[in-house]
Design a protein around this motif. Sequence first.
Motif, mmCIF file in Angstrom:
data_model
loop_
_atom_site.group_PDB
_atom_site.id
_atom_site.type_symbol
_atom_site.label_atom_id
_atom_site.label_comp_id
_atom_site.label_asym_id
_atom_site.label_seq_id
_atom_site.Cartn_x
_atom_site.Cartn_y
_atom_site.Cartn_z
ATOM 1 N N ALA A 165 55.013 37.289 56.312
ATOM 2 C CA ALA A 165 56.032 36.099 55.733
ATOM 3 C C ALA A 165 56.742 36.682 54.444
ATOM 4 O O ALA A 165 57.784 35.979 54.334
ATOM 5 N N TYR A 166 56.276 37.644 53.629
ATOM 6 C CA TYR A 166 56.759 37.905 52.290
ATOM 7 C C TYR A 166 57.296 39.171 52.276
ATOM 8 O O TYR A 166 57.724 39.712 51.318
ATOM 9 N N LYS A 167 57.462 39.983 53.522
ATOM 10 C CA LYS A 167 57.881 41.377 53.452
ATOM 11 C C LYS A 167 59.104 41.574 52.891
ATOM 12 O O LYS A 167 59.112 42.692 52.132
ATOM 13 N N PRO A 168 60.120 40.762 52.903
ATOM 14 C CA PRO A 168 61.423 41.358 52.246
ATOM 15 C C PRO A 168 61.098 41.346 50.764
ATOM 16 O O PRO A 168 61.695 42.051 50.046
ATOM 17 N N HIS A 169 60.208 40.591 50.302
ATOM 18 C CA HIS A 169 60.019 40.463 48.736
ATOM 19 C C HIS A 169 58.990 41.700 48.442
ATOM 20 O O HIS A 169 59.054 42.236 47.389
ATOM 21 N N TYR A 170 57.971 42.028 49.244
ATOM 22 C CA TYR A 170 57.118 43.176 49.150
ATOM 23 C C TYR A 170 58.139 44.572 49.095
ATOM 24 O O TYR A 170 57.928 45.474 48.337
ATOM 25 N N ASP A 171 59.268 44.574 49.917
ATOM 26 C CA ASP A 171 60.152 45.616 49.650
ATOM 27 C C ASP A 171 60.947 45.852 48.469
ATOM 28 O O ASP A 171 61.275 46.830 48.202
ATOM 29 N N LEU A 172 60.973 44.768 47.698
ATOM 30 C CA LEU A 172 61.549 44.743 46.521
ATOM 31 C C LEU A 172 60.851 45.056 45.259
ATOM 32 O O LEU A 172 61.280 45.513 44.146
ATOM 33 N N ALA A 173 59.195 44.871 45.647
ATOM 34 C CA ALA A 173 58.633 45.056 44.485
ATOM 35 C C ALA A 173 58.264 46.419 44.264
ATOM 36 O O ALA A 173 58.132 47.292 44.810
ATOM 37 N N ASP A 174 58.405 46.734 42.838
ATOM 38 C CA ASP A 174 57.979 48.067 42.170
ATOM 39 C C ASP A 174 56.722 48.110 41.284
ATOM 40 O O ASP A 174 56.700 49.248 40.548
ATOM 41 N N SER A 175 55.826 46.936 41.149
ATOM 42 C CA SER A 175 54.864 46.877 40.386
ATOM 43 C C SER A 175 53.568 47.275 41.263
ATOM 44 O O SER A 175 53.251 46.297 42.080
ATOM 45 N N PRO A 176 52.972 48.359 41.592
ATOM 46 C CA PRO A 176 51.893 48.422 42.361
ATOM 47 C C PRO A 176 50.622 47.544 41.958
ATOM 48 O O PRO A 176 49.898 46.967 42.981
ATOM 49 N N ARG A 177 50.520 47.075 40.691
ATOM 50 C CA ARG A 177 49.500 45.943 40.562
ATOM 51 C C ARG A 177 49.793 44.748 40.902
ATOM 52 O O ARG A 177 48.966 44.041 41.332
ATOM 53 N N ASP A 178 51.095 44.366 40.634
ATOM 54 C CA ASP A 178 51.350 42.996 41.283
ATOM 55 C C ASP A 178 51.166 43.081 42.787
ATOM 56 O O ASP A 178 50.834 41.889 43.182
ATOM 57 N N ILE A 179 51.821 44.116 43.408
ATOM 58 C CA ILE A 179 51.528 44.118 45.020
ATOM 59 C C ILE A 179 50.017 43.968 45.137
ATOM 60 O O ILE A 179 49.513 43.274 46.106
ATOM 61 N N LEU A 180 48.957 44.734 44.338
ATOM 62 C CA LEU A 180 47.657 44.552 44.831
ATOM 63 C C LEU A 180 46.946 43.293 44.593
ATOM 64 O O LEU A 180 46.347 42.649 45.605
ATOM 65 N N MET A 181 47.484 42.549 43.560
ATOM 66 C CA MET A 181 46.964 41.249 43.341
ATOM 67 C C MET A 181 47.387 40.116 44.088
ATOM 68 O O MET A 181 46.827 39.255 44.132
ATOM 69 N N THR A 182 48.321 40.326 44.832
ATOM 70 C CA THR A 182 48.582 39.441 45.935
ATOM 71 C C THR A 182 47.657 39.493 47.069
ATOM 72 O O THR A 182 47.279 38.399 47.660
ATOM 73 N N PHE A 183 46.991 40.633 47.280
ATOM 74 C CA PHE A 183 46.266 40.884 48.427
ATOM 75 C C PHE A 183 44.454 40.539 47.759
ATOM 76 O O PHE A 183 43.627 39.738 48.752
ATOM 77 N N CYS A 184 44.235 40.752 46.619
ATOM 78 C CA CYS A 184 42.908 40.964 46.075
ATOM 79 C C CYS A 184 42.724 40.707 44.757
ATOM 80 O O CYS A 184 44.166 40.540 44.034
ATOM 81 N N THR A 185 41.707 40.810 44.152
ATOM 82 C CA THR A 185 41.557 40.483 42.714
ATOM 83 C C THR A 185 41.380 41.691 41.773
ATOM 84 O O THR A 185 40.941 42.801 42.540
#
Length: 254
Positions: free
Chosen positions: A115-135
């Motif tokens: 659902a958010y793939k275009p926004h994941y493609d723009l993301a450059d923060s590994p930690r922000d990407i991780l925290m969308t999935f888990c804690t």
Amino acid sequence: MHTTLAEIFVSELFGTLILLLIGIGVVANELLPGTKGRGTGWMLIGWGWGFAVFTGVLVAFKSGAHLNPAVTIGIAVSGAPEYVPGIPVDTASTATYLSAQAIGAAAGALVAWLAYKPHYDLADSPRDILMTFCTDPDVRRTPWNFFSEALNTFVLVVVVLSVGPAGQASGLVKVDLGLLGALGVALLVTGIVLGLGGTTGCSINPTRDLMPRLVHAVLPIANKGSSRWDYAWVPVIGPVVGGILAGLVAPMLF
């Protein structure tokens, strides 16, 4: 009316899928670039997860909407013969709940990513990407992080158990898994997230953290970085311990 194991499995799978789809979507909306909710803050996450629980409970009404291994384990430890009429608490039903929750959580995380793939493609923060999935706590103090997850989950499960057979037997409450029952659980989760979740991000659900973390590890996400497996045991074992303690304490309270 007797509920079959197949019906329990389907109910829990789809309820957990919806829970994770909306819950992960809320965090993605807050953290990923280019979203309408970016930077909204912790209130969005707290209330968003509450609404996710509300929706998941409605979807999984037939199985009693555990949606969380800590709840399932807490019910089993409490010694209740049934939590939902027609569903005995035994090895077969417990295994069915746990397996459905795991598959549903993984599927929900996958669909949220799509659902958010275009926004994941723009993301450059590994930690922000991780925290969308888990804690992942900002202050890494493992004993305290563990205590926080166990405490938060204890609060969740002991209140959930208060509306089960023990609460009914004491005359405390009559179970209603319709809109009002779902709203009560949603507000409980929102309160825990807003009041106690600032320390770790508030997993309170082993499958909610573990399976999306696994999905994060295998998906081809640019700039995703580490899945932080050194911390992964805390939001799994902590909630299990909290659920077990709640299952032991609830019969004495109610």
